[in-house]
Each structure stands twice: as C-alpha cells, then as structure tokens.
Design an enzyme around this catalytic site. Structure first.
Site, PDB file in Angstrom:
ATOM      1  N   MET A   1     -47.564 -33.770 -19.048  1.00 57.88           N
ATOM      2  CA  MET A   1     -47.251 -32.981 -17.847  1.00 57.88           C
ATOM      3  C   MET A   1     -46.016 -33.485 -17.139  1.00 57.88           C
ATOM      4  O   MET A   1     -45.226 -32.710 -16.605  1.00 57.88           O
ATOM      5  CB  MET A   1     -48.444 -32.986 -16.877  1.00 57.88           C
ATOM      6  CG  MET A   1     -49.486 -31.957 -17.221  1.00 57.88           C
ATOM      7  SD  MET A   1     -50.294 -31.273 -15.744  1.00 57.88           S
ATOM      8  CE  MET A   1     -51.340 -32.625 -15.300  1.00 57.88           C
ATOM      9  N   GLU A   2     -45.844 -34.796 -17.109  1.00 57.44           N
ATOM     10  CA  GLU A   2     -44.751 -35.352 -16.324  1.00 57.44           C
ATOM     11  C   GLU A   2     -43.382 -35.189 -16.987  1.00 57.44           C
ATOM     12  O   GLU A   2     -42.408 -34.848 -16.319  1.00 57.44           O
ATOM     13  CB  GLU A   2     -45.012 -36.833 -16.033  1.00 57.44           C
ATOM     14  CG  GLU A   2     -46.210 -37.108 -15.139  1.00 57.44           C
ATOM     15  CD  GLU A   2     -46.001 -36.662 -13.699  1.00 57.44           C
ATOM     16  OE1 GLU A   2     -44.888 -36.260 -13.350  1.00 57.44           O
ATOM     17  OE2 GLU A   2     -46.978 -36.713 -12.919  1.00 57.44           O
ATOM     18  N   THR A   3     -43.312 -35.451 -18.298  1.00 55.64           N
ATOM     19  CA  THR A   3     -41.982 -35.440 -18.942  1.00 55.64           C
ATOM     20  C   THR A   3     -41.967 -34.794 -20.316  1.00 55.64           C
ATOM     21  O   THR A   3     -41.019 -34.999 -21.082  1.00 55.64           O
ATOM     22  CB  THR A   3     -41.437 -36.875 -19.096  1.00 55.64           C
ATOM     23  OG1 THR A   3     -42.309 -37.615 -19.971  1.00 55.64           O
ATOM     24  CG2 THR A   3     -41.308 -37.583 -17.759  1.00 55.64           C
TER      25      THR A   3
END
Length: 264
Positions: free
Chosen positions: A124-126
């Site tokens: 989700m983050e990167t």
C-alpha cells in the site's frame, strides 16, 4: 529603582517571547521561522550537519498542496481498496511471501507480526518499493512544521529528520513522500529514529533497504502493543494497533482484509 528595573526586565522578557517567529500558511516568513527553529533543534540535540540541512531547506508548495487535498481517506472502503490496488497487492503479496518465506517467518518469530500485515503495508505504501516518493524529505517535513495546521504534530519528525542527517542515514537530498515519509514503508522521520532496526545485519539502518524497512515496520507494531499469536481483524486484540500505523479507518480496514488474504 529596583522595582522599575524588574518591570523593564519582565517587559523585555515578554517581548522576546512574543518575538519568536510564528508559523505560517504561505511561504512568507519561512526563512525567518527556520532561523528561530534552529535554536529549538539545537536544544533538542541536532548537530552541525542537521543544522546545515535545516538552513538549506526550501518551502515545499507541493507538500502543502498534498496536505490540503487528501481525498482518498474519505472514500468508502470498497473505493479505497480499488484505488489502492488491493487485488494486485494481494496477488503479488502472496508470491512475495512464498519467495521469501524464511525472511517473513523470522520476522514473525522475532516481532510477532504476521507476514500478511507487513506485506500489505509495503504494497500500500510504495507498491513494494516501486515508488518511494519524489519530494525532498527534510524540506517537506520542515515545511509541515512551519505550516500552522499541524505544527506540533510534525515538530518531532522535523527534529528526527535533522538527526537522521546528523547520523548519515539520510541526506538533505533524500526523497520520499509529500509529507516527508521515507523508505519502503514510508516512515515519518521521528518514527524512523525511534523504531528503526537493522534487518540485514550490515550494522546500519537504511529505510531504503527492504530488509531494514520491513524489520523496522514489524518492530514499530510490536512496540505499539502488537500481541504475538493474536488476531488483527476488527474486534480482535491487534486491530487497534493498526491505528498506530495509520489513523484512517479505511486504511486500517483495508490492511486487515489484505493481510488476512495474503496470509491465507
């Protein structure tokens, strides 16, 4: 005469306090504020390299624009998961877990956090390190500390960023997300300082190294109260810990759902 002298001294002290550089909602006054904030940073233990990095920061208009337009957290759960590419994260996450089973098994053994949670955060983050940001971390976090909207929240992270520069973990040119988050799982700098661990055994903590970033993420969750062997779906003991990672309800719900589907 002593009374008059005391009055003058008190008045001078009050005017000095009142003269502290104020926060701002535009770039106006940023440089004056930085010079004042340098004193705060120095008192907090920031050394020469960090102070030089602070002096070199520029006001990040892109950061302020992003801060004012965080729309995705207002979506419904299904829309949020669609926008974040949940199905892709789950499919790729399962493959990553299978390909690196020993690494994730060791992480869970040490920190108690299942692979699915760590992998879902990474995705989700990167997008698993595919895009870690295009904004200078130090300038972004210092800009947010200067900005009046959430100055108190971001100040420890600005100090953290400057200390990371001092110790050589990042440079003034290091790039991350618009809000100054850095590395594979987008740690805010203050959290990076407090929860960073060496995941690959090379003797340093580098959030742009996948092993270090994922181990640090597991350590963060453990330190925030994660209970080994307990569930993390809504209503289960570890679900509230997900809020420590991200305060948005849709993010927490998505993380729980994706983590469970990755873990199988």
């Amino acid at each position: 005469m002593r009374m008059l002298s005391l009055s003058v001294t008190l008045a001078f002290g009050l005017s000095s306090a009142a003269a502290a550089a104020p926060c701002g909602n535009t770039s106006s006054g940023f440089n004056t504020w930085k010079a004042d904030f340098a004193k705060t940073a120095q008192k907090a233990g920031v050394k020469q390299r960090g102070l030089q990095a602070l002096a070199a920061t520029t006001y990040s208009s892109a950061t302020i624009s992003a801060d004012r337009n965080q729309k995705s957290f207002k979506y419904s759960l299904s829309k949020f998961m669609q926008v974040r590419g949940a199905d892709t994260i789950i499919a790729q996450g399962r493959k990553r877990k299978a390909q690196n089973s020993n690494f994730y098994t060791n992480l869970e053994r040490r920190y108690g956090v299942p692979a699915g949670v760590i992998i879902a955060i990474h995705g989700m983050e990167t997008a698993f390190g595919g895009f870690m940001g295009d904004t200078k971390v130090v300038s972004a976090i210092v800009t947010l500390t200067f900005d009046c909207r959430r100055s108190e929240f971001f100040e420890p992270h600005a100090i953290g960023a400057l200390k990371l520069v001092d110790q050589g973990s990042i440079s003034p040119e290091t790039k991350g997300a618009k809000h100054g988050e850095l590395g594979h799982t987008q740690f805010l700098p203050g959290n990076a300082m407090n929860y960073g661990v060496d995941g690959n055994g090379d003797g340093r903590v580098d959030f742009y190294n996948q092993a270090d970033a994922l181990a640090s993420t597991a350590n963060f969750l453990q330190q925030k109260g994660w209970q080994s062997g307990k569930g993390y779906q809504e209503g289960e003991p570890n679900y509230p810990v997900l809020k420590q990672w991200n305060a948005a309800t849709v993010y927490q719900q998505s993380l729980a759902i994706m983590g469970k589907r990755i873990d199988g």
